[in-house]
Design a protein around this motif. Structure first.
Motif, mmCIF file in Angstrom:
data_model
loop_
_atom_site.group_PDB
_atom_site.id
_atom_site.type_symbol
_atom_site.label_atom_id
_atom_site.label_comp_id
_atom_site.label_asym_id
_atom_site.label_seq_id
_atom_site.Cartn_x
_atom_site.Cartn_y
_atom_site.Cartn_z
ATOM 1 N N THR A 10 0.839 -1.207 0.000
ATOM 2 C CA THR A 10 0.000 0.000 0.000
ATOM 3 C C THR A 10 0.870 1.251 0.000
ATOM 4 O O THR A 10 0.594 2.214 -0.720
ATOM 5 C CB THR A 10 -0.942 0.000 1.219
ATOM 6 O OG1 THR A 10 -1.740 -1.181 1.170
ATOM 7 C CG2 THR A 10 -1.844 1.218 1.218
ATOM 8 N N ALA B 46 2.260 1.720 -3.405
ATOM 9 C CA ALA B 46 1.229 2.259 -4.302
ATOM 10 C C ALA B 46 1.125 3.773 -4.133
ATOM 11 O O ALA B 46 1.047 4.509 -5.128
ATOM 12 C CB ALA B 46 -0.120 1.598 -4.018
ATOM 13 N N GLN B 47 1.147 4.238 -2.892
ATOM 14 C CA GLN B 47 1.067 5.679 -2.636
ATOM 15 C C GLN B 47 2.283 6.405 -3.200
ATOM 16 O O GLN B 47 2.150 7.462 -3.804
ATOM 17 C CB GLN B 47 0.933 5.943 -1.139
ATOM 18 C CG GLN B 47 -0.396 5.508 -0.575
ATOM 19 C CD GLN B 47 -0.433 5.559 0.943
ATOM 20 O OE1 GLN B 47 0.590 5.636 1.605
ATOM 21 N NE2 GLN B 47 -1.635 5.503 1.499
ATOM 22 N N VAL C 151 -0.134 4.840 -7.866
ATOM 23 C CA VAL C 151 -0.906 3.819 -8.578
ATOM 24 C C VAL C 151 -1.841 3.143 -7.575
ATOM 25 O O VAL C 151 -1.739 3.349 -6.369
ATOM 26 C CB VAL C 151 0.010 2.766 -9.259
ATOM 27 C CG1 VAL C 151 0.924 3.419 -10.288
ATOM 28 C CG2 VAL C 151 0.824 1.984 -8.236
ATOM 29 N N THR C 152 -2.730 2.312 -8.076
ATOM 30 C CA THR C 152 -3.637 1.572 -7.200
ATOM 31 C C THR C 152 -2.870 0.476 -6.466
ATOM 32 O O THR C 152 -1.783 0.059 -6.883
ATOM 33 C CB THR C 152 -4.781 0.924 -7.998
ATOM 34 O OG1 THR C 152 -4.224 -0.072 -8.861
ATOM 35 C CG2 THR C 152 -5.563 1.966 -8.797
ATOM 36 N N SER C 153 -3.474 -0.029 -5.400
ATOM 37 C CA SER C 153 -2.862 -1.138 -4.656
ATOM 38 C C SER C 153 -2.730 -2.368 -5.543
ATOM 39 O O SER C 153 -1.731 -3.093 -5.468
ATOM 40 C CB SER C 153 -3.691 -1.477 -3.419
ATOM 41 O OG SER C 153 -3.666 -0.416 -2.503
ATOM 42 N N ALA C 154 -3.732 -2.592 -6.386
ATOM 43 C CA ALA C 154 -3.685 -3.750 -7.292
ATOM 44 C C ALA C 154 -2.524 -3.615 -8.275
ATOM 45 O O ALA C 154 -1.813 -4.594 -8.545
ATOM 46 C CB ALA C 154 -5.005 -3.886 -8.048
ATOM 47 N N ALA C 155 -2.317 -2.409 -8.801
ATOM 48 C CA ALA C 155 -1.202 -2.192 -9.733
ATOM 49 C C ALA C 155 0.130 -2.397 -9.013
ATOM 50 O O ALA C 155 1.048 -3.033 -9.562
ATOM 51 C CB ALA C 155 -1.273 -0.795 -10.337
ATOM 52 N N SER D 292 0.685 -4.268 -6.455
ATOM 53 C CA SER D 292 0.825 -5.701 -6.209
ATOM 54 C C SER D 292 1.327 -6.421 -7.456
ATOM 55 O O SER D 292 2.181 -7.316 -7.375
ATOM 56 C CB SER D 292 -0.512 -6.284 -5.758
ATOM 57 O OG SER D 292 -0.361 -7.644 -5.423
#
Length: 170
Positions: free
Chosen positions: A79, A82-83, A87-91, A93
């Protein structure tokens, strides 16, 4: 005068007076440039372009290289990555998954919260990046050694204040 030059001159004439009335544009227009500020701007621009160039050399995506750089400094959770990358958390990951598959990072349990994981650089990931960074590190170390203690104090004061100024954008 060519037609294009005439159009550009007319457009500049129309835009410039309006810009001169705007306070920020007026301030920037009156700002006295210096070699120091020009050099700093050039360094910031070069630095911005360095990660994509490093990524190409290491056969990584820009995001993969950025994640690897982040976790080389200190482990980080997906997370948080991502920040940092925006990007998103999924991206994030997915980026971590690709780096894990290449053996450049590993997921480990968070040291104080077993429900979470942190991403850490592996020895191979660290060596991959450092191998590309070593010429720059060697040049910077040499430059630093050429400075007198007094010069180093001035440079440090300037760079610390410049970093604070740039950080205001974050």
């Amino acid at each position: 005068m060519s037609e294009r030059s005439t159009q550009e001159s007319a457009r500049h004439t129309l835009v410039q007076p309006e810009a001169e009335r705007l306070p920020h544009s007026r301030w920037v227009g009156s700002w006295e440039r210096s070699q120091t500020l020009d050099a700093l701007r050039s360094l910031l621009d070069t630095s911005r372009r360095a990660t994509p160039a490093l990524a190409r050399r290491a056969d990584l995506s820009h995001s993969e290289a950025a994640v690897l750089e982040h976790v080389m400094d200190e482990p980080a959770g997906p997370t948080e990555l991502a920040q940092r990358l925006g990007v998103t958390s999924a991206a994030a990951s997915g980026i971590v998954d690709r780096l894990v598959a290449r053996g450049h990072v590993a997921r480990e349990p968070h040291p104080s919260d077993r429900r979470r994981t942190v991403v850490v650089a592996t020895d191979s990931g660290r060596e991959e990046m450092l191998g590309h960074l070593m010429p720059m590190f060697a040049d910077l170390a040499r430059l630093d050694q050429e400075l007198s203690p007094q010069e180093r104090d001035v440079v440090l004061r300037f760079l610390t204040a410049a970093e604070r100024a740039v950080s205001r954008l974050l």
